[in-house]
Motif scaffolding. Structure first.
Motif, PDB file in Angstrom:
ATOM      1  N   UNK A  78     -42.140  -0.028  13.596  1.00 40.43           N
ATOM      2  CA  UNK A  78     -42.416   0.479  14.823  1.00 40.43           C
ATOM      3  C   UNK A  78     -43.564  -0.491  15.637  1.00 40.43           C
ATOM      4  N   UNK A  79     -44.474  -0.932  14.878  1.00 36.88           N
ATOM      5  CA  UNK A  79     -45.338  -2.037  15.504  1.00 36.88           C
ATOM      6  C   UNK A  79     -44.795  -3.071  15.941  1.00 36.88           C
ATOM      7  N   UNK A  80     -43.935  -3.735  15.130  1.00 40.40           N
ATOM      8  CA  UNK A  80     -43.169  -4.997  15.464  1.00 40.40           C
ATOM      9  C   UNK A  80     -42.374  -4.734  16.750  1.00 40.40           C
ATOM     10  N   UNK A  81     -41.575  -3.671  16.724  1.00 39.18           N
ATOM     11  CA  UNK A  81     -40.833  -3.322  17.892  1.00 39.18           C
ATOM     12  C   UNK A  81     -41.409  -3.119  19.295  1.00 39.18           C
ATOM     13  N   UNK A  82     -42.726  -2.687  19.091  1.00 33.90           N
ATOM     14  CA  UNK A  82     -43.445  -2.481  20.244  1.00 33.90           C
ATOM     15  C   UNK A  82     -43.820  -3.702  20.846  1.00 33.90           C
ATOM     16  N   UNK A  83     -44.474  -4.700  19.808  1.00 33.69           N
ATOM     17  CA  UNK A  83     -44.527  -6.146  20.255  1.00 33.69           C
ATOM     18  C   UNK A  83     -43.416  -6.718  21.059  1.00 33.69           C
ATOM     19  N   UNK A  84     -42.346  -6.635  20.425  1.00 32.85           N
ATOM     20  CA  UNK A  84     -40.959  -7.290  20.598  1.00 32.85           C
ATOM     21  C   UNK A  84     -40.910  -6.904  22.237  1.00 32.85           C
ATOM     22  N   UNK A  85     -41.135  -5.542  22.596  1.00 31.11           N
ATOM     23  CA  UNK A  85     -40.628  -5.128  23.803  1.00 31.11           C
ATOM     24  C   UNK A  85     -41.627  -5.792  24.774  1.00 31.11           C
ATOM     25  N   UNK A  86     -42.760  -6.102  24.411  1.00 35.52           N
ATOM     26  CA  UNK A  86     -43.840  -6.532  25.301  1.00 35.52           C
ATOM     27  C   UNK A  86     -44.042  -7.879  25.385  1.00 35.52           C
ATOM     28  N   UNK A  87     -43.491  -8.900  24.530  1.00 37.85           N
ATOM     29  CA  UNK A  87     -43.712 -10.175  24.494  1.00 37.85           C
ATOM     30  C   UNK A  87     -42.204 -10.929  25.061  1.00 37.85           C
ATOM     31  N   UNK A  88     -42.403 -12.091  25.434  1.00 39.11           N
ATOM     32  CA  UNK A  88     -41.321 -12.818  26.014  1.00 39.11           C
ATOM     33  C   UNK A  88     -40.246 -13.253  24.650  1.00 39.11           C
ATOM     34  N   UNK A  89     -40.823 -13.131  23.448  1.00 41.46           N
ATOM     35  CA  UNK A  89     -40.031 -13.427  22.415  1.00 41.46           C
ATOM     36  C   UNK A  89     -39.319 -12.375  21.928  1.00 41.46           C
ATOM     37  N   UNK A  90     -38.073 -12.516  21.293  1.00 41.42           N
ATOM     38  CA  UNK A  90     -36.994 -11.531  20.966  1.00 41.42           C
ATOM     39  C   UNK A  90     -37.371 -11.034  19.712  1.00 41.42           C
ATOM     40  N   UNK A  91     -38.118 -11.773  18.855  1.00 42.00           N
ATOM     41  CA  UNK A  91     -38.272 -11.621  17.306  1.00 42.00           C
ATOM     42  C   UNK A  91     -39.740 -11.459  16.843  1.00 42.00           C
ATOM     43  N   UNK A  92     -40.096 -10.683  16.281  1.00 33.07           N
ATOM     44  CA  UNK A  92     -41.581 -10.409  15.800  1.00 33.07           C
ATOM     45  C   UNK A  92     -41.308  -9.842  14.459  1.00 33.07           C
TER      46      UNK A  92
END
Length: 251
Positions: free
Chosen positions: A131-145
């Protein structure tokens, strides 16, 4: 493929906007993979703790005493209590604690860290790294975290980077059904891509006082392969874990 560390990441505090800190320091591309050390994810999520928050119960006290007797080093039973509270399964009690976390990762001391925690005694792993990775993915220009950590490996010396959580890509690249150079069909090859990316990122991030907890992987290509999110083995198919259940340390 290119890897580079995000520069000038400050000491992360609870509530810090980790995605904004990354965005301000690097121009990301959509197909980048951003590997973020679990330490800074945990700090931003307020996962710091003090030993005083874990008064030791009878089992933790017994475990600390057993490890102390086996290793010749005094062990704080409050630390053992913290490990127990962060775990759902205890695979080994001596000469160290090997546990399974709530999200399926097996490692020493439930991944609890005692270094680079300036204002507290302990740093716990993120509660739900995916879930932490998904939150960062939504908030970053990059699609993969990928949220990373380091841990030891059975049968080998040293530690290496591993993935705890990921978003925007699958955990494993499946080569089964494809052929080798001689035309033989591959029957068992499933490549743990998220672990390989985490390990590569760890080479760039380093350890200790490096202060570079975020690494960008650029131009990584998945290729024309199937994939899977299976990453942590189920108990039923984990024969090493089954063997450990009947094993006792005799030091």
């Amino acid at each position: 493929m290119e890897l580079f560390a995000v520069p000038d990441v400050p000491e992360i505090r609870p509530g810090d906007d980790l995605a904004a800190i990354v965005r301000d320091r690097v121009d990301l591309r959509e197909d980048d993979v951003v590997c973020v050390a679990s330490t800074v994810v945990s700090k931003a999520e307020g996962r710091q703790a003090d030993l005083s928050e874990f008064p030791a119960g009878p089992r933790a006290t017994e475990i600390a005493s057993t490890i102390g007797a086996a290793t010749g080093e005094e062990k704080d039973p409050r630390f053992a209590q913290a490990v127990l509270e962060e775990s759902v399964d205890l695979l080994m009690e001596s000469p160290f604690l090997l546990t399974e976390t709530r999200f399926g990762h097996v490692g020493v001391n439930a991944g609890i860290d005692r270094s680079n925690v300036p204002d507290h005694d302990l740093l716990l792993l993120p509660e739900r790294p995916a879930e932490s990775a998904e939150r960062l993915r939504r908030e970053l220009p990059a699609d993969r975290v990928v949220v990373t950590d380091t841990c030891g490996r059975p049968f080998r010396h040293g530690q290496r980077g591993v993935a705890l959580g990921w978003a925007g890509l699958q955990a494993s690249r499946d080569w089964r059904g494809e052929s080798d150079r001689d035309g033989r069909e591959l029957g068992v090859t499933v490549e743990s891509v998220v672990d390989e990316l985490a390990a590569a990122a760890n080479l760039v991030a380093g350890e200790g006082a490096g202060g570079t907890p975020v690494v960008v992987v650029r131009d990584f290509e998945w290729g024309d392969h199937g994939g899977s999110d299976a990453h942590f083995r189920d108990v039923e198919g984990d024969f090493v874990r089954q063997a450990l259940r009947g094993w006792e340390y005799d030091g």
